[in-house]
Design a protein around this motif. Sequence first.
Motif, mmCIF file in Angstrom:
data_model
loop_
_atom_site.group_PDB
_atom_site.id
_atom_site.type_symbol
_atom_site.label_atom_id
_atom_site.label_comp_id
_atom_site.label_asym_id
_atom_site.label_seq_id
_atom_site.Cartn_x
_atom_site.Cartn_y
_atom_site.Cartn_z
ATOM 1 N N GLN A 1 0.728 5.406 1.037
ATOM 2 C CA GLN A 1 -0.052 6.385 1.799
ATOM 3 C C GLN A 1 0.595 7.760 1.724
ATOM 4 N N LEU B 1 2.301 -5.667 3.579
ATOM 5 C CA LEU B 1 1.463 -6.466 4.468
ATOM 6 C C LEU B 1 1.480 -7.909 3.999
ATOM 7 N N PHE C 1 -0.150 -3.736 9.813
ATOM 8 C CA PHE C 1 0.763 -2.884 9.068
ATOM 9 C C PHE C 1 2.104 -2.829 9.792
ATOM 10 N N GLY C 2 3.174 -3.013 9.023
ATOM 11 C CA GLY C 2 4.506 -2.785 9.573
ATOM 12 C C GLY C 2 4.773 -1.299 9.638
ATOM 13 N N ALA C 3 5.984 -0.960 9.959
ATOM 14 C CA ALA C 3 6.346 0.444 10.155
ATOM 15 C C ALA C 3 6.328 1.226 8.850
ATOM 16 N N TYR D 1 3.801 0.590 2.559
ATOM 17 C CA TYR D 1 3.622 -0.473 3.548
ATOM 18 C C TYR D 1 3.527 -1.834 2.862
ATOM 19 N N GLY E 1 -6.024 8.028 3.419
ATOM 20 C CA GLY E 1 -5.991 6.604 3.696
ATOM 21 C C GLY E 1 -5.030 5.895 2.763
ATOM 22 N N PRO E 2 -4.492 4.763 3.190
ATOM 23 C CA PRO E 2 -3.604 3.990 2.307
ATOM 24 C C PRO E 2 -4.319 3.586 1.021
ATOM 25 N N PHE F 1 -8.936 -12.656 9.083
ATOM 26 C CA PHE F 1 -8.756 -11.483 8.232
ATOM 27 C C PHE F 1 -8.018 -10.363 8.936
ATOM 28 N N LYS F 2 -7.232 -10.696 9.907
ATOM 29 C CA LYS F 2 -6.431 -9.664 10.550
ATOM 30 C C LYS F 2 -5.372 -9.159 9.597
ATOM 31 N N THR F 3 -5.104 -7.893 9.664
ATOM 32 C CA THR F 3 -4.018 -7.327 8.869
ATOM 33 C C THR F 3 -3.197 -6.414 9.751
ATOM 34 N N TYR G 1 0.847 -1.189 0.000
ATOM 35 C CA TYR G 1 0.000 0.000 0.000
ATOM 36 C C TYR G 1 0.884 1.242 0.000
ATOM 37 N N PHE H 1 -4.144 0.844 -2.235
ATOM 38 C CA PHE H 1 -3.604 -0.422 -2.731
ATOM 39 C C PHE H 1 -2.705 -0.178 -3.941
ATOM 40 N N GLY I 1 -0.632 -11.546 4.602
ATOM 41 C CA GLY I 1 -1.764 -12.208 5.232
ATOM 42 C C GLY I 1 -2.897 -12.410 4.242
ATOM 43 N N PHE I 2 -3.738 -13.306 4.558
ATOM 44 C CA PHE I 2 -4.972 -13.510 3.797
ATOM 45 C C PHE I 2 -5.779 -14.590 4.473
#
Lengths: 111, 111
Positions: free
Chosen positions: A38, A89, A101-103, A87, A43-44, A97-99, A36, A46, A91-92
């Motif tokens: 930003q 990310l 974000f790293g730093a 960013y 907002g971020p 469905f948690k996501t 993503y 895609f 996961g899936f």
Amino acid sequence: LAKTTQPISMDSYEGQEVNITCSHNNIATNDYITWYQQFPSQGPRFIIQGYKTKVTNEVASLFIPADRKSSTLSLPRVSLSDTAVYYCLVGFDTGGFKTIFGAGTRLFVKA
Amino acid sequence: DAMVIQNPRYQVTQFGKPVTLSCSQTLNHNVMYWYQQKSSQAPKLLFHYYDKDFNNEADTPDNFQSRRPNTSFCFLDIRSPGLGDAAMYLCATSYRGYEQYFGPGTRLTVT
């Protein structure tokens, strides 16, 4: 959830290709890799998503090696307007469905 | 063409005065997320809905609640805002964990 590690910041010049690498050593079999962008006070947005090998769209390419423990976002010929935070990310459909974000990587494009 | 709409864009509330932020979507996505983003930090997931199933992050304070009355709408309620809750609140949607579509965010100020 796989934790991601990215460089904190990068500098580039207009017209250059920028490669941002993300490490995700604990990636799970079902995980996808998503990037993503930003801009401040937005907002971020895609950019690109992939599972393995290479994915390309109109704005970027995503390179994923066979072991999938890292990925590289490639931005061709950046412009000043590409100055943003990027960013990675991972996961899936895992953990409900948690996501996480790293730093993120703060890219600064100079003229 | 707005797909994820957040209202209001800016919200000022007083310390301890309940506030509700709203999010609506035209994408018919089954997953909706709420993130908190403080200055120069990555978005932090507060909770998400998969259809009507609510999933709270373990470290989300009890002060934060959410409601999703139907597919299109989701609300974030902050029962007793503190100064530390001042942040940008981002709503996002996705279909089964694929790319997330973010709204423009609501910037909350607590006085």
